[in-house]
Design an enzyme around this catalytic site. Structure first.
Site, short mmCIF file in Angstrom:
data_model
loop_
_atom_site.label_atom_id
_atom_site.label_comp_id
_atom_site.label_asym_id
_atom_site.label_seq_id
_atom_site.Cartn_x
_atom_site.Cartn_y
_atom_site.Cartn_z
CB ALA A 1 -62.94 -39.61 89.05
CG ASP B 1 -62.61 -41.22 98.17
OD1 ASP B 1 -61.96 -42.02 98.84
OD2 ASP B 1 -63.85 -41.29 98.02
N GLY C 1 -72.26 -43.96 92.09
CA GLY C 1 -72.63 -44.69 93.30
C GLY C 1 -71.94 -46.03 93.42
#
Ligand code: MEV
Length: 323
Positions: free
Chosen positions: A118, A159, A110
């Site tokens: 990842a 991301d 978070g």
């Protein structure tokens, strides 16, 4: 091929920061993301000795222990099983696996440093390495993107891309994903980027929904915000390539103000940005989805970054790292 007597394999993936353009990137505007290599997620795969063969998954950071067959919808089950299937398409002789997959990370969950992406990228790499299949970076990114949809609903893909390639990224959803060839500038910038976590977070999916509601209620105004944010990214790219840190700092401030207009900031993030500027930062903004997570502040030098770290800790940051 026998897997039962194998030594464990390990794979890792880095974290990420959004330098500018978050949220607007979901609506097709450009954004810049940076890899953060000082924090990593590691996935270890080792043989499991109990029968019948199963994929056992442990994630001690989130106190999770489960099996891919009984919890198939969990992101970690998905990435492990999807990567296994991807590898089996290349080598159909790969048998069912009896393995323990352990995921550990020094990224706080978070923190909006990309812990989910990842974990996916590192898991995909570990499964492919375990099965002795070459996994190109683009495929690691694509496998992680499918799982990002579980975390985020309608992710832009920024991301998983920056984490898989581990390079600064100029990104326009579905159009451009360009690795910025600026290793020295990026290293210098990161050595002055201070990342301060407020210690709580709101799921990215929820924050993307907040922006979507605002957009639906007032398309004209929100399109203008997205355009303005996109223009911040255009100027930040030029400034990054020219190593013009004062301009990057101003653009970070401008971007933060626009994120406030999108209603994704909160008083704790705003307070840390103000504290950073008062302590001499060239600029500061929230980074990632907002309403929690972290801010990034640009210090004047790496010595100033260490000072800024201390002042952000005394201004209430829960954790501070230097990029
Ligand atoms: C999250 O790191 C960035 C957001 O723009 C979501 C996305 O791009 O998928 C908030």
């Amino acid at each position: 091929m026998s897997f039962s007597d194998r030594a464990p394999v390990r794979a890792t993936a880095c974290g990420k920061l959004i330098l500018c353009g978050e949220h607007a990137v979901v609506y097709g505007r450009p954004a810049i993301a940076l890899p953060v290599t000082t924090v990593r997620t590691t996935v270890k795969i080792e043989p499991r000795w109990e029968t019948p063969p199963r994929i056992e998954i442990q994630a001690p950071n989130i106190k999770s222990h489960f099996y891919a067959d009984t919890d198939p919808g969990r992101p970690l089950s998905r990435i492990v099983c999807n990567t296994y299937e991807w590898c089996r398409r290349l080598n159909p002789a790969i048998p069912a696996q009896n393995i323990v997959v352990t995921v550990t990370s020094d990224m706080p969950v978070g923190s909006h440093l990309g812990s989910g992406a990842a974990a996916s990228v590192a898991s995909a790499r570990a499964v492919a390495a375990w099965l002795e299949i070459n996994l190109p970076v683009a495929d690691a990114s694509a496998l992680a993107f499918e799982v990002e949809k579980i975390h985020h609903g309608t992710p832009s893909g920024i991301d998983n891309t920056v984490i898989a390639y581990e390079q600064p990224l100029w990104f326009i959803k579905d159009v451009v994903s360009e690795l910025l060839e600026a290793p020295q500038q990026t290293e210098d910038l990161l050595s002055c980027l201070v990342v301060a976590a407020v210690g709580f977070s709101t799921p990215t999916k929820q924050m993307v929904d907040v922006v979507r509601e605002g957009f639906r209620a007032n398309r004209l105004r929100f399109n203008q915000y997205f355009d303005d944010i996109g223009f911040v990214s255009v100027r930040a790219r030029e400034a990054l390539l020219a190593a013009n840190w004062p301009v990057i700092g101003q653009l970070m401030d401008e971007n933060h103000q626009l994120l406030q207009e999108l209603n994704v900031s909160c008083k704790e993030l705003d307070a840390l940005c103000i504290a950073a500027r008062k302590s001499g930062a060239l600029g500061a903004k929230l980074s990632g989805a907002g309403r929690g997570g972290n801010i990034i502040a640009l210090a004047r030098s790496s010595a100033h970054a260490a000072e800024l770290r201390e002042s952000l800790l005394s201004s209430g940051a829960m954790q501070v790292l230097i990029g």
